[in-house]
Motif scaffolding. Structure first.
Motif, PDB file in Angstrom:
ATOM      1  N   THR A   1       0.811  -1.209   0.000  1.00  0.00           N
ATOM      2  CA  THR A   1       0.000   0.000   0.000  1.00  0.00           C
ATOM      3  C   THR A   1       0.848   1.265   0.000  1.00  0.00           C
ATOM      4  OG1 THR A   1      -1.617   1.314   1.250  1.00  0.00           O
ATOM      5  CG2 THR A   1      -0.272  -0.232   2.514  1.00  0.00           C
ATOM      6  N   SER A   2       0.497   2.171  -0.882  1.00  0.00           N
ATOM      7  CA  SER A   2       1.067   3.522  -0.881  1.00  0.00           C
ATOM      8  C   SER A   2      -0.018   4.559  -0.610  1.00  0.00           C
ATOM      9  CB  SER A   2       1.744   3.818  -2.223  1.00  0.00           C
ATOM     10  OG  SER A   2       0.825   3.703  -3.298  1.00  0.00           O
ATOM     11  N   PHE A   3      -1.241   4.102  -0.358  1.00  0.00           N
ATOM     12  CA  PHE A   3      -2.364   4.964   0.024  1.00  0.00           C
ATOM     13  C   PHE A   3      -3.043   4.332   1.243  1.00  0.00           C
ATOM     14  CE2 PHE A   3      -1.790   6.465  -4.287  1.00  0.00           C
ATOM     15  CZ  PHE A   3      -2.071   7.817  -4.189  1.00  0.00           C
TER      16      PHE A   3
ATOM     17  N   ILE B   1       4.480   2.039   2.349  1.00  0.00           N
ATOM     18  CA  ILE B   1       5.525   3.031   2.112  1.00  0.00           C
ATOM     19  C   ILE B   1       5.083   4.428   2.530  1.00  0.00           C
ATOM     20  CG2 ILE B   1       6.504   1.671   0.236  1.00  0.00           C
ATOM     21  CD1 ILE B   1       5.331   3.749  -1.722  1.00  0.00           C
ATOM     22  N   ASP B   2       3.905   4.543   3.125  1.00  0.00           N
ATOM     23  CA  ASP B   2       3.453   5.849   3.607  1.00  0.00           C
ATOM     24  C   ASP B   2       3.021   5.737   5.064  1.00  0.00           C
ATOM     25  OD1 ASP B   2       1.124   4.412   3.266  1.00  0.00           O
ATOM     26  OD2 ASP B   2       0.002   6.034   2.314  1.00  0.00           O
ATOM     27  N   GLU B   3       2.555   6.844   5.622  1.00  0.00           N
ATOM     28  CA  GLU B   3       2.083   6.830   6.996  1.00  0.00           C
ATOM     29  C   GLU B   3       0.663   6.268   7.045  1.00  0.00           C
ATOM     30  OE1 GLU B   3       3.468   9.583   5.551  1.00  0.00           O
ATOM     31  OE2 GLU B   3       5.422   9.235   6.461  1.00  0.00           O
ATOM     32  N   THR B   4       0.300   5.692   8.195  1.00  0.00           N
ATOM     33  CA  THR B   4      -1.011   5.052   8.294  1.00  0.00           C
ATOM     34  C   THR B   4      -2.146   6.045   8.453  1.00  0.00           C
ATOM     35  OG1 THR B   4      -0.882   4.830  10.696  1.00  0.00           O
ATOM     36  CG2 THR B   4       0.057   3.035   9.361  1.00  0.00           C
ATOM     37  N   GLY B   5      -1.874   7.203   9.039  1.00  0.00           N
ATOM     38  CA  GLY B   5      -2.925   8.163   9.306  1.00  0.00           C
ATOM     39  C   GLY B   5      -3.781   7.808  10.509  1.00  0.00           C
TER      40      GLY B   5
END
Length: 342
Positions: free
Chosen positions: A231-233, A254-258
């Motif tokens: 996941t990148s979104f 590769i991104d933050e989970t939010g």
């Protein structure tokens, strides 16, 4: 397509053009400005590369939006293709005149300049059959995709099962699909929200394409749950991932989970982080990324995988880079945006 790069002079000039990322929205002409800086000199394991093409990644956009931390010019840029014009006394992997590509690192001046210093341990020989623009689209996304699949998830040539790719039409997702299909036995389900994105990920090799609200379709394709998720979104997708992944499945992000990933606990899911800058920052003597890019160049030259270039802009100056950043920060781009010097 082969590259036709002009012949270089043997001695780089004392000064060079560069782009200073001052900060702020890409629509503001003062957010990125043209400047002249001293040309750096290589020492140790560094190469001095004359940059011919760069690509713009989401990390470039995030860094540009932040105000620079001081009054000193801030040169961004990671992906680059160029030719070696000088080498440090400890460098041995490349010689003056070699055409190379690389993704750089976050704690050094970047590729948005005429010349750049880069550690030879994170540099690979540029693919012979690709143009500068085609080659510049690849390094950062290829390293990220490769490390996500083969380092973090531990996949191999005989790996089977189902991989869900969220953010599949982006630069990294496009390489995740290609690597998974070329180098493993995985079935790939790609999340693509627009018709043009669906067409792109199908062209990359995805076996199935699902929309943004993917849970029902993924459960139909993989009724026992998917084995792996890239996941990148991630923000907003944790609950959906928890619903479609099998017990003891694995996720790489590769991104933050939010937010919290507690929804994955009930299935004992393993969560991996991937940041391709970890090795260059913390293990500068590690040659893994040099070896990885060398192999990727071979895969490109063999036609096993292909460049993800979709948009080419020129010249390499502040105005053109602002436009490239504007395109990337919409999160609607397919593949990669590249800026060439000539």
């Amino acid at each position: 397509m082969t590259d036709q790069t002009p012949t270089r002079t043997s001695e780089p000039p004392a000064e060079m053009p560069a782009i200073d990322a001052v900060g702020g929205p890409a629509s503001d002409p003062s957010s990125m400005v043209d400047v002249t800086l001293p040309t750096p000199s290589p020492t140790g394991h560094d190469l001095l590369v004359e940059v011919d093409a760069v690509s713009v990644n989401p990390v470039d956009v995030k860094n540009r939006a932040r105000p620079r931390p001081s009054d000193e010019p801030r040169v961004l840029g990671f992906d680059a293709v160029g030719r070696v014009v000088a080498v440090g006394e400890g460098a041995h992997r490349f010689a003056v005149g070699d055409r190379v590509f690389y993704a750089g690192q976050v704690n050094r001046p970047g590729s948005d300049a005429r010349f750049q210093l880069v550690n030879e341990n994170i540099v690979g020989p540029a693919p012979r059959t690709l143009s500068d623009a085609e080659a510049a689209a690849v390094p950062l996304t290829a390293i990220t995709a490769w490390e996500a699949l083969f380092d973090r998830l531990g996949l191999a040539a005989d790996s089977e099962g189902t991989l869900l790719v969220i953010g599949a039409a982006g630069g990294v997702g496009s390489l995740v699909i290609q690597f998974a299909k070329a180098l493993t036995r995985l079935t790939v389900i790609a999340v693509a929200s627009r018709p043009e994105s669906a067409e792109w990920v199908t062209d990359m090799g995805a076996d199935h394409v699902v929309g943004r609200d993917f849970t029902a379709d993924v459960r139909r394709i993989a009724p026992h749950g998917v084995d792996y998720v890239f996941t990148s979104f991630t923000p907003g997708n944790i609950d959906a991932i928890a619903e479609v992944i099998r017990p003891r499945g694995e996720v790489v992000s590769i991104d933050e989970t939010g937010g919290s990933i507690d929804a994955l606990k009930a299935k004992s899911v393993t969560w991996h982080w991937e940041l391709m800058f970890t090795r260059p920052i913390h293990e500068p003597e590690d040659s893994f990324q040099h070896e990885l890019l060398t192999r990727v160049a071979g895969l490109l030259d063999e036609g096993t995988i292909r460049s993800t270039l979709t948009t080419r802009l020129s010249p390499l100056d502040a105005a053109t880079l602002r436009e490239a950043h504007r395109l990337v920060e919409t999160s609607q781009t397919i593949g990669k945006v590249v800026v060439t010097r000539d």
